[in-house]
Design an enzyme around this catalytic site. Sequence first.
Site, PDB file in Angstrom:
ATOM      1  N   ASP A   1      -0.530  -0.389   2.232  1.00  0.00           N
ATOM      2  CA  ASP A   1      -0.306  -1.265   3.378  1.00  0.00           C
ATOM      3  C   ASP A   1      -0.818  -0.590   4.646  1.00  0.00           C
ATOM      4  OD1 ASP A   1       0.448  -3.636   4.564  1.00  0.00           O
ATOM      5  OD2 ASP A   1       2.500  -3.005   4.931  1.00  0.00           O
TER       6      ASP A   1
ATOM      7  N   GLU B   1       9.719  -4.658  13.925  1.00  0.00           N
ATOM      8  CA  GLU B   1      10.332  -5.607  13.006  1.00  0.00           C
ATOM      9  C   GLU B   1       9.276  -6.144  12.062  1.00  0.00           C
ATOM     10  OE1 GLU B   1      13.292  -9.521  13.234  1.00  0.00           O
ATOM     11  OE2 GLU B   1      12.605  -8.507  15.054  1.00  0.00           O
TER      12      GLU B   1
ATOM     13  N   ILE C   1      12.630  -1.509  18.099  1.00  0.00           N
ATOM     14  CA  ILE C   1      11.272  -1.070  18.449  1.00  0.00           C
ATOM     15  C   ILE C   1      10.241  -1.553  17.439  1.00  0.00           C
ATOM     16  CG2 ILE C   1      12.002   0.977  19.729  1.00  0.00           C
ATOM     17  CD1 ILE C   1      11.557   2.639  17.235  1.00  0.00           C
TER      18      ILE C   1
ATOM     19  N   TYR D   1      10.154  -6.181   5.887  1.00  0.00           N
ATOM     20  CA  TYR D   1      10.937  -5.264   5.070  1.00  0.00           C
ATOM     21  C   TYR D   1      12.074  -4.602   5.833  1.00  0.00           C
ATOM     22  CZ  TYR D   1       7.430  -5.903   1.543  1.00  0.00           C
ATOM     23  OH  TYR D   1       6.599  -6.468   0.611  1.00  0.00           O
ATOM     24  N   GLY D   2      12.157  -4.843   7.122  1.00  0.00           N
ATOM     25  CA  GLY D   2      13.261  -4.243   7.842  1.00  0.00           C
ATOM     26  C   GLY D   2      13.061  -4.254   9.340  1.00  0.00           C
TER      27      GLY D   2
END
Length: 435
Positions: A249, A131, A129, A134-135
């Site tokens: 961020d 991307e 769901i 960082y992951g």
Amino acid sequence: MAASATSTGGALPELTNRTPLLGLKLYVLLLIVALIVIATVVLILVFVRRSRSSKKRKMRVKHSSGAIPLVSKEIVEVNTLELKIDPKKKEVEMEESASVESPNIGWGRWYSLKELENATEGFAEQNVIGEGGYGIVYKGILMDGSVVAVKNLLNNKGQAEKEFKVEVEAIGKVKHKNLVGLVGYCAEGAQRMLVYEYVDNGTLEQWLHGDVGPASPLTWDIRMKIAVGTAKGLAYLHEGLEPKVVHRDVKSSNILLDKKWNAKVSDFGLAKLLGSEKSYVTTRVMGTFGYVSPEYASTGMLNEGSDVYSFGILLMELITGRSPIDYSRPPGEMNLVDWFKGMVASRHGDELVDPLIDIQPSPRSLKRALLVCLRCIDLDVSKRPKMGQIVHMLEADDFPFRSELRTNREKDPAASSKIPYPTRHVEPADKSSWR
């Protein structure tokens, strides 16, 4: 020699002679006496030992009611020394026992890798769901039926472990309606995963820049609701926690929305803790191009003013429906900040509103939003408002504007000294307004 032998031989038979005492033989009587003496000595020794034990018990009772500890000082010192020598070993043992015996640790729950694999169907691609750098975020369903978002941190030269620690420290215990809750985590081998509450209506970025048709479902009122909710979440991080948390961020893809359009600030992977004794912290510049404040980009000096700048860009995004940087636009419109400032300076602020908004905002509401944007992106960090003040500015119905001030000055020349100009100063909002 014969006489001597005779006398010795004569003495021996005497031990076998019977004595007047009960007719016992002499050697038997001597044996009885010896046994009695030995028994007496044993009894005396037992008595002495018991008396000493009794004294020790009395001393313990006396000490336990006073200030003298029952454990000797030597034992306490040895235990302390062991902790100093090998604290890591004890910590590991505690963690292992906790993970086996109790899944609940502190603020959240410890999940095994197997549990999260099952929840996400083996981290299947159809469950992705989100991307980013960082992951990867997967939708998952736990054994108890609850829906979660599982963020699998990428191991980018040790960044995964660092980010894992930052996120856990930053939001592990933070609970606020406008912040995505962290349910738990997984730390197994090289794997680092975070388990968040699942927010079921996508991200702000998807609703602003995705294909939503000729009319955006995000009306002006909904957009302002999202702006206020985001501001309240950031205000809590900045002003409601100690140490304060700087997100660093803030962007539309990190604002999640529920079915009622309530905003929830997510992704604290870049968050920094800022103690009350520090006005800023110097870090390696990280963030998203277009949202990062100029002073942070050039110096690496980070404080809550950096988040305020990013929020200003986010609010511009809400008003205009445009991305911070869009190379598909004409040269003068690629940079949202430059284009925005130019339009306001040339008195074309009404043309900034996203054309996908069916019902245009009132002039008053639009002016308020434009003014907040300009104050948030002020190049002078000290002139940017606090997030709590921004909440107050966005929610206040009696917010003064330039046109109203001009009217008041015409009626009363002294009015300019009575009414504060909002771009210069706004009183801090009551914290209850952003909780």
